[in-house]
Design an enzyme around this catalytic site. Structure first.
Site, short mmCIF file in Angstrom:
data_model
loop_
_atom_site.label_atom_id
_atom_site.label_comp_id
_atom_site.label_asym_id
_atom_site.label_seq_id
_atom_site.Cartn_x
_atom_site.Cartn_y
_atom_site.Cartn_z
CG ASP A 84 -2.18 -0.85 0.98
OD1 ASP A 84 -2.32 -1.41 -0.13
OD2 ASP A 84 -3.02 -0.93 1.90
CG ASN A 191 -4.67 5.71 2.93
OD1 ASN A 191 -5.63 5.27 2.31
ND2 ASN A 191 -3.69 4.94 3.36
NE ARG A 202 4.07 22.46 25.23
CZ ARG A 202 4.58 23.64 24.88
NH1 ARG A 202 5.84 23.71 24.43
NH2 ARG A 202 3.86 24.72 24.98
CG ASP A 221 0.21 11.04 21.68
OD1 ASP A 221 0.42 11.92 22.54
OD2 ASP A 221 0.47 9.83 21.86
CD GLN A 291 6.49 10.16 2.04
OE1 GLN A 291 7.42 10.94 2.26
NE2 GLN A 291 6.69 8.86 1.90
#
Length: 365
Positions: A84, A191, A202, A221, A291
């Site tokens: 994928d 996606n 942090r 997060d 990316q």
């Protein structure tokens, strides 16, 4: 009951001539390298140009999708050989070229790649003959309060365990000086778009807006905005729902939020999702299909919404998405249920579907 079809077979009048092929290969897998040579051999036997695209090494700089497409001669078909991740590399170039994308599966848990290696030539010939199923998928694009940038000094982090990073997305045609609703970014996601804390110690403090109205402020997060296609990727790993990939929808999923409300939202594609970095938050990384494409500072904001383009995936057979979910995730039936009897894999009384089952739900408006 006969399963609904997730793709549309190409009508004979809509066949597209196959004049050029682009090839994206996972060079780290010998089976992928061998399969890629079969693609080149098939194309060569028919005098079709076949160009490798999205090729890079540790010393190479990667290029924006439209540059990759232009250098490859704007192919009509992009063939990816890998999993994928390789498919997503090819899909970004295919979208820029308006090309079909065919995924040859040599990965481990592929939801996007469909064609097995032993059917490779069959798939290529089917594309040439116009005898394929086109599976059109919604994509995401973005506007931002400023062009995205990747700060200096992050090169070592970006290259750790992977190849060169993609460049920050360029600004699409429009007035960059007029911030207003933000500068349009030349980026497409099949996606997801992910907003993730940059420092381990942090949290990211992010305000989430739906159609310009504040829904909630999160300390988390990460926040994931995905398509239905991406619902089986990062969003699913974070506890989000699985959506049928033909749905035109936005899925919002928080990752490890420090708040009681930790559920996903599923919104119509008519909506837009805005994310604003709060004043005393740490920096926030923006990733597109895995990316890294930029870093946001406090006060920056991005709007994610459905793109005008769709990614057109080539299938040899009518896809049945939930069969793939069942096999890829290794779903097993409840032992208590199995003790109470067996369920047939398909329910089909052998009769044509009644009209209300052929077209369930209200008619289109």
């Amino acid at each position: 009951m006969t399963a609904p079809e997730d793709g549309v077979r190409t009508p004979a009048g809509d066949r597209r001539p196959l004049r050029r092929i682009g090839l994206v290969v996972h060079e780290g897998k010998p089976v992928a390298v061998a399969a890629a040579q079969r693609v080149r051999d098939w194309a060569g036997a028919r005098d079709l140009p076949c160009t490798d695209i999205d090729v890079w090494s540790e010393s190479d700089a990667r290029r924006p999708a439209h540059e990759e497409a232009a250098l490859a001669g704007n192919p009509d078909l992009v063939v990816t050989v890998g999993g994928d991740g390789t498919f997503l590399r090819g899909a970004r170039v295919a979208a820029a070229a308006g090309a079909l994308v065919l995924g040859v599966d040599v990965g481990r848990v592929g939801f996007l790649t469909d064609v097995e290696v032993d059917r490779l030539e069959e798939a290529l010939q089917a594309v040439a003959d116009g005898e394929v199923v086109l599976d059109a998928r919604m994509m995401l694009t973005m506007r931002a309060s400023r062009p995205l940038e990747i700060p200096g000094g992050m090169d070592a982090l970006l290259r750790y365990g992977r190849g060169p990073a993609l460049p920050s997305p360029a600004v699409r045609p429009g007035s960059a000086e007029e911030v207003g609703w933000g500068v349009p970014l030349e980026v497409l996601a099949l996606n997801d778009v992910v907003f993730e804390k940059l420092a381990r110690d942090r949290q990211a403090s992010l305000a989430l807006y739906v159609d310009s109205r504040l829904f909630a402020s999160y300390s988390a997060d990460a926040l994931v905005v995905s398509t239905a296609t991406g619902s089986t990727a990062y969003s699913f790993a974070a506890g989000g729902p699985v959506l049928s990939p033909d749905l035109e929808a936005l899925v919002f999923t928080p990752v490890a939020p420090h708040m009681v409300f930790d559920r996903s939202l599923v919104l119509s594609a008519r909506h837009r999702i805005g994310v604003r970095v709060l004043g005393r938050s740490g920096q926030v990384a923006v990733s597109v299909d895995g990316q890294l494409r930029g870093v946001l500072d406090p006060g920056d904001w991005v709007t994610v919404y459905g793109a005008a383009q769709r990614s057109e995936l080539v299938r040899l057979d009518q896809p049945h998405f939930l069969d793939r979910v069942r096999s890829r995730f290794g779903l097993s039936d409840a032992r208590a249920a199995l003790a109470d009897g067996d369920a047939p894999l398909v329910y089909d009384p052998g009769q044509p579907l009644p009209p209300d089952l052929q077209h369930p739900g209200p008619p289109p408006r």
